[in-house]
Write a protein that holds these residues in place. Structure first.
Motif, PDB file in Angstrom:
ATOM      1  N   GLY A  20       0.820  -1.213   0.000  1.00 20.22           N
ATOM      2  CA  GLY A  20       0.000   0.000   0.000  1.00 20.22           C
ATOM      3  C   GLY A  20       0.851   1.259   0.000  1.00 20.22           C
ATOM      4  O   GLY A  20       0.544   2.227  -0.699  1.00 20.22           O
ATOM      5  N   ILE A  21       1.939   1.248   0.785  1.00 20.80           N
ATOM      6  CA  ILE A  21       2.831   2.409   0.822  1.00 20.80           C
ATOM      7  C   ILE A  21       3.490   2.607  -0.541  1.00 20.80           C
ATOM      8  O   ILE A  21       3.610   3.735  -1.042  1.00 20.80           O
ATOM      9  N   ALA A  22       3.931   1.501  -1.165  1.00 25.21           N
ATOM     10  CA  ALA A  22       4.553   1.592  -2.491  1.00 25.21           C
ATOM     11  C   ALA A  22       3.565   2.144  -3.517  1.00 25.21           C
ATOM     12  O   ALA A  22       3.942   2.946  -4.386  1.00 25.21           O
ATOM     13  N   MET A  23       2.294   1.724  -3.423  1.00 23.96           N
ATOM     14  CA  MET A  23       1.291   2.228  -4.362  1.00 23.96           C
ATOM     15  C   MET A  23       1.083   3.730  -4.178  1.00 23.96           C
ATOM     16  O   MET A  23       1.057   4.490  -5.156  1.00 23.96           O
ATOM     17  N   LEU A  24       0.972   4.179  -2.923  1.00 22.65           N
ATOM     18  CA  LEU A  24       0.768   5.605  -2.671  1.00 22.65           C
ATOM     19  C   LEU A  24       1.968   6.423  -3.148  1.00 22.65           C
ATOM     20  O   LEU A  24       1.810   7.490  -3.757  1.00 22.65           O
ATOM     21  N   ALA A  25       3.174   5.920  -2.877  1.00 18.64           N
ATOM     22  CA  ALA A  25       4.371   6.621  -3.355  1.00 18.64           C
ATOM     23  C   ALA A  25       4.432   6.596  -4.881  1.00 18.64           C
ATOM     24  O   ALA A  25       4.850   7.572  -5.514  1.00 18.64           O
ATOM     25  N   GLY A  26       3.995   5.471  -5.470  1.00 18.04           N
ATOM     26  CA  GLY A  26       4.017   5.360  -6.923  1.00 18.04           C
ATOM     27  C   GLY A  26       3.073   6.331  -7.601  1.00 18.04           C
ATOM     28  O   GLY A  26       3.415   6.935  -8.624  1.00 18.04           O
ATOM     29  N   VAL A  27       1.876   6.498  -7.046  1.00 17.87           N
ATOM     30  CA  VAL A  27       0.934   7.444  -7.669  1.00 17.87           C
ATOM     31  C   VAL A  27       1.380   8.882  -7.422  1.00 17.87           C
ATOM     32  O   VAL A  27       1.152   9.766  -8.269  1.00 17.87           O
ATOM     33  N   ASP A  28       2.023   9.146  -6.278  1.00 18.61           N
ATOM     34  CA  ASP A  28       2.595  10.468  -6.044  1.00 18.61           C
ATOM     35  C   ASP A  28       3.669  10.764  -7.096  1.00 18.61           C
ATOM     36  O   ASP A  28       3.714  11.859  -7.673  1.00 18.61           O
ATOM     37  N   ALA A  29       4.524   9.756  -7.359  1.00 14.88           N
ATOM     38  CA  ALA A  29       5.551   9.912  -8.394  1.00 14.88           C
ATOM     39  C   ALA A  29       4.927  10.116  -9.770  1.00 14.88           C
ATOM     40  O   ALA A  29       5.457  10.871 -10.595  1.00 14.88           O
TER      41      ALA A  29
END
Length: 391
Positions: A20-29
């Motif tokens: 979930g953290i990777a997904m949130l960071a990925g969409v922020d990127a």
């Protein structure tokens, strides 16, 4: 916590937190890459977008499901290492450490599939194993080259894993030779990806041809063509599946026509047709069946799930057709933002649907699924979570 099932749900959910953290960071990127405002604007975040979404998010999710299927504590090393790799990439620690953790997680993932395959030598599992090998190759290449140069291997991982999953879930609708046909496509895809390392343009065009052939074969035999006329979950899943096949075919055509791409509109078209149009559509289609099998908590279908699915495809039309093909940059940006909103909205809807009381008609099915009794797969195919994997 006295309930053993609740303890198991909580312990498994912990492994999914890094995803979930990777997904949130990925969409922020993703927002940073398209030039719009993002909550976090760390200097190196935009460069990590691809691996965060594929290795940290999708890789961890899929590895977690396989670990549950393996039913051995060592199987959880794969989602643990992949998840940790994604988290470390977001810290001030050297990038090399996060990259090495992703390599180790991908290798552990291969080992999980090898153990599953030894149980009964299922053709579907050997294709999934090959997909994990593609992820491992991509992670190793990332130690030396940028994501655009290893993207074909990440595409190979996503395509083989999800297509094998589709054949497994729809096995009753597939011909008896389905497993063999899938293995032939997987072998051909691996050879064409190897060719991209030596002859990039030729390898990319051949890869597009193999993927196009795989899509045509899957659509021809997938029961989704029939269940699209049903109601409820079967219809929702069928719509997501067929939409995903369309975007994967679009990516295949782009490779056939354009050859190897590492930047520009055609590269953007290929990457997001596969990773959003195909992969996320398939996640939406299968989530109401697979997540309960992993977390032992129902995820009932609700009509509101159509909202994020429709948003995802509208955003892709804006981004790919009007942006990448026609060249309208503002529409490309807007479509990218719509895609981010659709992804976040789907997971909010999924969490809300899981927490809320199941609809009466689905409550009994959910109780049967959590006990490992026969239920229904995303296309109406009989499905038993506890026996879905070879045992």
């Amino acid at each position: 916590m006295k309930n053993p099932g609740a303890r198991q749900t909580l312990s498994r959910a912990v492994f999914l937190v890094p995803a979930g953290i990777a997904m949130l960071a990925g969409v922020d990127a993703a927002l940073l890459l398209v030039g719009v405002g993002a909550p976090v604007s760390a200097a190196r975040l935009a460069d990590l977008h691809g691996m965060l979404m594929v290795g940290g998010f999708l890789g961890t999710l899929i590895a977690m499901e396989r670990a549950v299927a393996l039913r051995h504590p060592l199987g959880y090393a794969a989602p643990l290492l992949l998840g940790l790799g994604g988290i470390v990439l977001l810290t001030p620690a050297p990038l090399a450490l996060g990259r090495l953790l992703l390599v180790e997680g991908a290798l552990a993932f291969v080992a999980v599939y090898a153990a599953l395959w030894r149980r009964n030598h299922d053709d579907v599992v050997i294709v999934e194993l090959l997909g994990a090998v593609h992820l491992a190759i991509g992670a190793v290449l990332w130690l030396k080259v940028g994501v655009p140069w290893l993207m074909p291997w990440l595409v190979g991982f996503v395509v083989l894993t999800i297509c094998a999953e589709r054949v497994e879930l729809a096995r009753l609708a597939m011909p008896n030779t389905g497993g063999r046909t899938l293995v032939l496509h997987a072998s051909a895809l691996t050879m064409t990806l190897v060719a991209t390392l030596v002859w990039p343009d030729t390898g990319a065009r051949l890869t597009g041809l193999v993927i196009a052939s795989l899509v045509v074969w899957l659509v021809r035999h997938d029961v989704a063509r029939k269940t699209i006329r049903a109601t409820g979950l079967p219809r929702f899943s069928a719509a997501a599946l067929l939409g995903g096949y369309v975007w994967l075919f679009v990516a295949a055509l782009a490779w056939i026509v354009g050859g190897a791409q590492t930047e520009g509109s055609t590269y953007d078209l290929v990457v997001h047709s596969v990773m959003l149009g195909f992969a996320i559509s398939m996640v939406m289609a299968h989530a109401p069946v697979i997540l309960p099998a992993v977390l032992r908590r129902p995820l009932p279908y609700r009509a509101v799930m159509w909202g994020p699915l429709a948003l995802m495809h509208v955003g892709l039309v804006m981004r790919i057709i009007f942006g990448d093909v026609v060249g309208r940059y503002p529409i490309w940006q807007a479509g990218s933002v719509v895609n981010v909103a659709a992804l976040l909205l789907f997971f909010l809807v999924a969490i809300g649907s899981s927490v809320a009381r199941p609809p009466k008609r689905q409550a009994s099915r959910a109780r049967r699924a959590t006990r490992g009794e026969a239920g229904t797969g995303p296309s109406g195919i009989p499905f038993t979570p506890s026996t879905r994997r070879p045992s």
